[in-house]
Write a protein that holds these residues in place. Sequence first.
Motif, short mmCIF file in Angstrom:
data_model
loop_
_atom_site.label_atom_id
_atom_site.label_comp_id
_atom_site.label_asym_id
_atom_site.label_seq_id
_atom_site.Cartn_x
_atom_site.Cartn_y
_atom_site.Cartn_z
N ARG A 73 7.37 6.12 9.65
CA ARG A 73 6.17 5.40 9.23
C ARG A 73 5.25 5.16 10.42
N GLY A 74 5.83 4.79 11.54
CA GLY A 74 5.03 4.54 12.73
C GLY A 74 4.25 5.76 13.16
N LYS A 134 -12.01 8.35 -3.80
CA LYS A 134 -12.42 8.45 -2.40
C LYS A 134 -11.99 7.25 -1.57
N VAL A 135 -12.02 6.07 -2.17
CA VAL A 135 -11.77 4.85 -1.39
C VAL A 135 -10.38 4.29 -1.61
N ARG A 136 -9.53 5.04 -2.30
CA ARG A 136 -8.23 4.50 -2.66
C ARG A 136 -7.49 3.98 -1.45
N GLY A 137 -6.86 2.83 -1.65
CA GLY A 137 -6.02 2.29 -0.60
C GLY A 137 -6.71 1.28 0.28
N THR A 138 -5.91 0.61 1.07
CA THR A 138 -6.39 -0.36 2.03
C THR A 138 -5.68 -0.13 3.34
N GLN A 139 -5.95 -0.95 4.33
CA GLN A 139 -5.29 -0.79 5.61
C GLN A 139 -3.78 -0.92 5.45
N LEU A 140 -3.06 0.01 6.03
CA LEU A 140 -1.61 0.05 5.88
C LEU A 140 -0.93 -0.69 7.00
N VAL A 141 -0.19 -1.71 6.69
CA VAL A 141 0.60 -2.45 7.67
C VAL A 141 1.95 -2.77 7.08
N TYR A 142 3.01 -2.31 7.72
CA TYR A 142 4.36 -2.63 7.29
C TYR A 142 4.93 -3.64 8.28
N LEU A 143 5.62 -4.66 7.78
CA LEU A 143 6.14 -5.71 8.65
C LEU A 143 7.06 -5.15 9.73
N GLU A 144 7.87 -4.12 9.39
CA GLU A 144 8.78 -3.59 10.39
C GLU A 144 8.02 -2.87 11.51
N ASP A 145 6.77 -2.45 11.24
CA ASP A 145 5.98 -1.81 12.27
C ASP A 145 5.40 -2.83 13.25
N LEU A 146 5.55 -4.12 12.95
CA LEU A 146 5.04 -5.16 13.83
C LEU A 146 6.08 -5.65 14.82
#
Length: 237
Positions: A73-74, A134-146
Amino acid sequence: MYNAKGRTDNNAMLKQYSPLVRRLAHQMIAKLPANVEIDDLIQVGMIGLNDALGRFDAAQGVQFETFATQRIRGAMLDELRGSDWMSRGNRRQQRNIEAAVHKLEQRLGRAPHESEIAAEMGISLTEYQELLGKVRGTQLVYLEDLSGDEGDDDYLERHVGTEEANPMAVLQDMRMRTALVDAIKLLPEREQYVMSMYYEHDMNLKEIAAVLKVTESRVCQLHSQSIARLRVKLREW
């Protein structure tokens, strides 16, 4: 897996865990614009998997699949951040959709239909549905990536000024969870199905499309619209 000399057989491990890379890529693609290719995500994910094989230390007591998932994921997220996957124009259009949804909800007292959102934005239904793709989705942030580079779980605690500013604390706030659950319940029935299948049952776009008897692009549109509605509700919260 080990070769004849007792060493880890990286090629065999790459083959064994390549389905994990594909699964993570398919999970992520629904949150991304249509210009992002699934094959590109898989390629970058395989690089992340190879990196995981080189860095994994079984003595740390973590299962390899858990460790590899974070690395894969990272790698995908790093690639997306570096390529600026969502243009400023798309971000602006996403905000326009949310603004239209908000106005209509205030005026109608219910979740607006697609045709109503399109009319509010001054475009045709077809144009609106194309815009969702075209705009599907939002900023991707996974807790384990933090977590930190070494996987330290207290990374968030060491990098926020107060407990109120800690994003983990916000996510754990029962009021926030209740607001999210209530917002999901207000989604149109088909959009509730999409969110449930995607996030709760871990189904990919193709599988959801088969259940709903629609195209994968239609599932993406429904997902984008659901996210826009939820963002409006949670912003009010």
